[in-house]
Write an enzyme that holds these catalytic residues in place. Structure first.
Site, PDB file in Angstrom:
ATOM      1  N   LYS A 242       0.813  -1.223   0.000  1.00  0.00           N
ATOM      2  CA  LYS A 242       0.000   0.000   0.000  1.00  0.00           C
ATOM      3  C   LYS A 242       0.845   1.271   0.000  1.00  0.00           C
ATOM      4  O   LYS A 242       0.324   2.349  -0.302  1.00  0.00           O
ATOM      5  CB  LYS A 242      -0.944   0.013   1.213  1.00  0.00           C
ATOM      6  CG  LYS A 242      -2.190  -0.847   1.011  1.00  0.00           C
ATOM      7  CD  LYS A 242      -3.139  -0.688   2.185  1.00  0.00           C
ATOM      8  CE  LYS A 242      -4.452  -1.418   1.948  1.00  0.00           C
ATOM      9  NZ  LYS A 242      -5.321  -1.355   3.139  1.00  0.00           N
ATOM     10  N   ASP A 322      -7.100 -10.953   8.308  1.00  0.00           N
ATOM     11  CA  ASP A 322      -7.205  -9.605   7.726  1.00  0.00           C
ATOM     12  C   ASP A 322      -8.655  -9.193   7.517  1.00  0.00           C
ATOM     13  O   ASP A 322      -9.074  -8.108   7.921  1.00  0.00           O
ATOM     14  CB  ASP A 322      -6.442  -9.587   6.393  1.00  0.00           C
ATOM     15  CG  ASP A 322      -6.438  -8.221   5.741  1.00  0.00           C
ATOM     16  OD1 ASP A 322      -6.500  -7.211   6.468  1.00  0.00           O
ATOM     17  OD2 ASP A 322      -6.369  -8.165   4.498  1.00  0.00           O
TER      18      ASP A 322
HETATM   19  P1  C2E Z   1      -9.319  -3.215   3.988  1.00  0.00           P
HETATM   20  O1  C2E Z   1     -10.270  -2.111   4.254  1.00  0.00           O
HETATM   21  O2  C2E Z   1      -8.303  -3.467   5.025  1.00  0.00           O
HETATM   22  O3  C2E Z   1     -10.143  -4.541   3.749  1.00  0.00           O
HETATM   23  C1  C2E Z   1      -9.522  -5.772   3.586  1.00  0.00           C
HETATM   24  C2  C2E Z   1     -10.471  -6.806   3.101  1.00  0.00           C
HETATM   25  O4  C2E Z   1     -11.497  -7.014   4.072  1.00  0.00           O
HETATM   26  C3  C2E Z   1     -11.213  -6.442   1.820  1.00  0.00           C
HETATM   27  O5  C2E Z   1     -10.445  -6.748   0.702  1.00  0.00           O
HETATM   28  C4  C2E Z   1     -12.458  -7.317   1.930  1.00  0.00           C
HETATM   29  O6  C2E Z   1     -12.146  -8.637   1.570  1.00  0.00           O
HETATM   30  C5  C2E Z   1     -12.736  -7.294   3.428  1.00  0.00           C
HETATM   31  N1  C2E Z   1     -13.677  -6.225   3.715  1.00  0.00           N
HETATM   32  C6  C2E Z   1     -13.436  -5.005   4.251  1.00  0.00           C
HETATM   33  N2  C2E Z   1     -14.565  -4.293   4.408  1.00  0.00           N
HETATM   34  C7  C2E Z   1     -15.569  -5.078   3.965  1.00  0.00           C
HETATM   35  C8  C2E Z   1     -17.003  -4.919   3.871  1.00  0.00           C
HETATM   36  O7  C2E Z   1     -17.582  -3.898   4.259  1.00  0.00           O
HETATM   37  N3  C2E Z   1     -17.717  -5.962   3.372  1.00  0.00           N
HETATM   38  C9  C2E Z   1     -17.114  -7.124   2.966  1.00  0.00           C
HETATM   39  N4  C2E Z   1     -17.870  -8.092   2.473  1.00  0.00           N
HETATM   40  N5  C2E Z   1     -15.774  -7.306   3.013  1.00  0.00           N
HETATM   41  C10 C2E Z   1     -15.018  -6.300   3.520  1.00  0.00           C
HETATM   42  P2  C2E Z   1     -10.749  -5.997  -0.673  1.00  0.00           P
HETATM   43  O8  C2E Z   1     -12.205  -5.871  -0.903  1.00  0.00           O
HETATM   44  O9  C2E Z   1      -9.967  -6.678  -1.733  1.00  0.00           O
HETATM   45  O10 C2E Z   1     -10.197  -4.550  -0.445  1.00  0.00           O
HETATM   46  C11 C2E Z   1      -8.806  -4.306  -0.290  1.00  0.00           C
HETATM   47  C12 C2E Z   1      -8.565  -2.919   0.195  1.00  0.00           C
HETATM   48  O11 C2E Z   1      -9.086  -1.995  -0.760  1.00  0.00           O
HETATM   49  C13 C2E Z   1      -9.292  -2.559   1.470  1.00  0.00           C
HETATM   50  O12 C2E Z   1      -8.551  -2.947   2.613  1.00  0.00           O
HETATM   51  C14 C2E Z   1      -9.373  -1.048   1.365  1.00  0.00           C
HETATM   52  O13 C2E Z   1      -8.146  -0.458   1.709  1.00  0.00           O
HETATM   53  C15 C2E Z   1      -9.615  -0.869  -0.105  1.00  0.00           C
HETATM   54  N6  C2E Z   1     -11.057  -0.761  -0.432  1.00  0.00           N
HETATM   55  C16 C2E Z   1     -11.900  -1.756  -0.761  1.00  0.00           C
HETATM   56  N7  C2E Z   1     -13.124  -1.251  -1.038  1.00  0.00           N
HETATM   57  C17 C2E Z   1     -13.060   0.080  -0.854  1.00  0.00           C
HETATM   58  C18 C2E Z   1     -14.013   1.159  -0.981  1.00  0.00           C
HETATM   59  O14 C2E Z   1     -15.175   0.963  -1.329  1.00  0.00           O
HETATM   60  N8  C2E Z   1     -13.566   2.414  -0.706  1.00  0.00           N
HETATM   61  C19 C2E Z   1     -12.276   2.648  -0.303  1.00  0.00           C
HETATM   62  N9  C2E Z   1     -11.915   3.918  -0.053  1.00  0.00           N
HETATM   63  N10 C2E Z   1     -11.359   1.656  -0.184  1.00  0.00           N
HETATM   64  C20 C2E Z   1     -11.741   0.398  -0.455  1.00  0.00           C
HETATM   65  C1  SIN Z   2      -6.028  -5.138   2.365  1.00  0.00           C
HETATM   66  O1  SIN Z   2      -6.068  -6.328   2.608  1.00  0.00           O
HETATM   67  O2  SIN Z   2      -5.852  -4.641   1.279  1.00  0.00           O
HETATM   68  C2  SIN Z   2      -6.172  -4.245   3.502  1.00  0.00           C
HETATM   69  C3  SIN Z   2      -6.220  -5.039   4.723  1.00  0.00           C
HETATM   70  C4  SIN Z   2      -5.624  -4.294   5.868  1.00  0.00           C
HETATM   71  O3  SIN Z   2      -5.580  -3.081   5.870  1.00  0.00           O
HETATM   72  O4  SIN Z   2      -5.207  -4.994   6.794  1.00  0.00           O
HETATM   73 FE    FE Z   3      -4.556  -6.042   1.441  1.00  0.00          FE
END
Ligand code: C2E
Ligand code: SIN
Ligand code: FE
Ligand code: SIN
Length: 390
Positions: A242, A322
């Site tokens: 990131k 995670d």
């Molecule tokens: P993160 O926020 O640390 O989330 C890591 C993973 O947790 C996500 O991977 C997803 O698999 C799960 N996750 C997090 N929040 C939710 C949720 O509300 N519902 C569900 N069903 N799963 C959730 P993913 O989707 O591949 O996203 C990777 C990273 O991308 C996220 O890390 C975040 O940094 C970003 N991201 C994803 N969606 C959004 C979004 O809609 N807006 C923003 N600003 N960032 C996003």
């Molecule tokens: C991600 O998996 O991309 C974000 C998850 C995290 O912030 O630990």
């Molecule tokens: Fe990640």
């Protein structure tokens, strides 16, 4: 283990036997705490004493420290003494001379502080310096209370000095090894904080939760403590990629567009590149984690769409930790879920996003996880109300 009667002079043969036995039992142990425990136990048995304590110098703090086993050897209490103090142990550490008290409480140089803390009564006491090969004092070996009640004699002084000489270099090596290990963990951790701190409310808590969950998962899957610790120590680096993302995407308050999400996905590729070709065990694991932590069991993840056991085990573990933690945390784009809702989600995704074996392990450890998060949700509520009022 042979016990050496006090009063009897050791023959050369006995001395040799003693050295060989002691050397065999202490060699090969590189973990400092373990090594000190083994040495203290060996000495307690050989000299038949009520207590053996090993003090090591902490140069930075100008102190001596020891972990003293008590309560039937279960708990260890850390004791610290000022190096410039006037107690027996500090004097030995400073002067390198031997101190032998037939009645400790009658000697003004004996401090009762340690006895008070550990609920122990020292009668007879012998303290000798622990030196490395070049004669530098590293610390002190202290024994107390011979089981036959007699004072320590010249023979005991000789044996303890001999053992201290023998133990010196292995202790020094273990200490250096520990220093390097601690420095390595600290570096990894600070690197991980760097990568995460732009987009997380509470980076430290997030990284800590993920490490704990990964460790518990590894243990529940039957992995040994060493491998589980490697997983724990590598896990904070899973999102290191990131660092390469622009703020406009990482910090976007709200849903990402499809194009933006494509860019977001590249953090796995960047993480993989950053850790590519690492040599240490912990960074090799971190490499797999950072590259594959968004792969899914059903093959619908990224960056490569690997399926099932094509995904390295370490990555299958970190992804559960995670996602669970990400759901429980507040993000710029989502509210925090309740712990039990996040748990239900993990269970529902068994065989979809996650390896069923790992979900089963998660089920086993969930009671501990729930406890861990019950403290966290209080903190989060505070953060949120502070944000709303500010
Ligand atoms: P993160 O926020 O640390 O989330 C890591 C993973 O947790 C996500 O991977 C997803 O698999 C799960 N996750 C997090 N929040 C939710 C949720 O509300 N519902 C569900 N069903 N799963 C959730 P993913 O989707 O591949 O996203 C990777 C990273 O991308 C996220 O890390 C975040 O940094 C970003 N991201 C994803 N969606 C959004 C979004 O809609 N807006 C923003 N600003 N960032 C996003
Ligand atoms: C991600 O998996 O991309 C974000 C998850 C995290 O912030 O630990
Ligand atoms: Fe990640
Ligand atoms: C030590 O004193 O460092 C060894 C701990 C023990 O008493 O077992």
């Amino acid at each position: 283990m042979q016990r050496f009667q006090s009063g009897n002079k050791l023959t050369a043969e006995q001395k040799l036997k003693l050295l060989v036995e002691f050397g065999t039992r202490t060699s090969g142990e590189i973990r400092l705490d373990k090594l000190l425990d083994i040495i203290a136990q060996q000495i307690s048995t050989m000299l038949d004493v009520g207590r053996c304590t090993i003090y090591l110098k902490d140069i930075e703090k100008n102190e001596l420290w020891s972990k003293i086993a008590h309560g039937r050897g279960l708990e260890h209490t850390e004791i610290r003494l000022p190096l410039n103090g006037n107690n027996a142990v500090s004097i030995v550490a400073r002067t390198g001379e031997v101190l032998n008290f037939p009645n400790a409480y009658e000697d003004p140089r004996f401090s009762m502080d340690v006895d008070m803390v550990t609920d122990f009564r020292t009668h007879t006491m012998l303290a000798v310096p622990l030196k490395n090969n070049s004669g530098k004092v590293l610390g002190v070996f202290q024994v107390a209370n011979k089981s036959d009640g007699t004072p320590f004699d010249k023979n005991d002084e000789g044996i303890l000095t001999l053992l201290a000489t023998l133990a010196g270099s292995s202790i020094e090596i273990a200490k250096l090894y520990q220093d390097v290990h601690v420095a390595q963990l600290e570096t990894i951790y600070r690197l991980a904080v760097t990568a995460e701190y732009r987009d997380q409310q509470d980076t430290r808590a997030h990284l800590k939760n993920i490490s704990i969950i990964s460790y518990l998962l590894a243990r529940a899957l039957g992995m040994g403590t060493k491998d589980s610790e490697l997983i724990k120590n590598a896990s904070p680096l899973h999102d290191i990629g990131k660092v390469a993302l622009a703020d406009t995407i990482l910090l976007k308050p709200g849903k990402l567009t499809a194009e933006e999400f494509e860019v977001m996905k590249s953090h796995t590729i960047y993480g993989g590149r950053i850790l590519e070709g690492a040599h240490s065990k912990v960074l090799k694991i971190a490499h797999k984690m950072s590259l594959y932590h968004h792969e899914k069991w059903n093959g619908k993840g990224y960056p490569h769409g690997l399926k099932g056991e094509e995904i390295p085990l370490e990555a299958r573990i970190i992804t559960v930790a995670d996602v669970f933690d990400a759901l429980c945390q507040f993000r710029v784009y989502k509210q925090a879920w309740k712990t039990d809702e996040a748990y239900e989600y993990i269970l529902a995704q068994s065989g979809q996003s996650f390896d069923p074996r790992i979900v089963a392990a998660f089920k086993k450890i969930y009671p501990s996880i729930r406890k861990l998060y019950s403290h966290i949700s209080v903190n989060q509520a505070n953060v949120k109300s502070a944000m709303q009022s500010g």
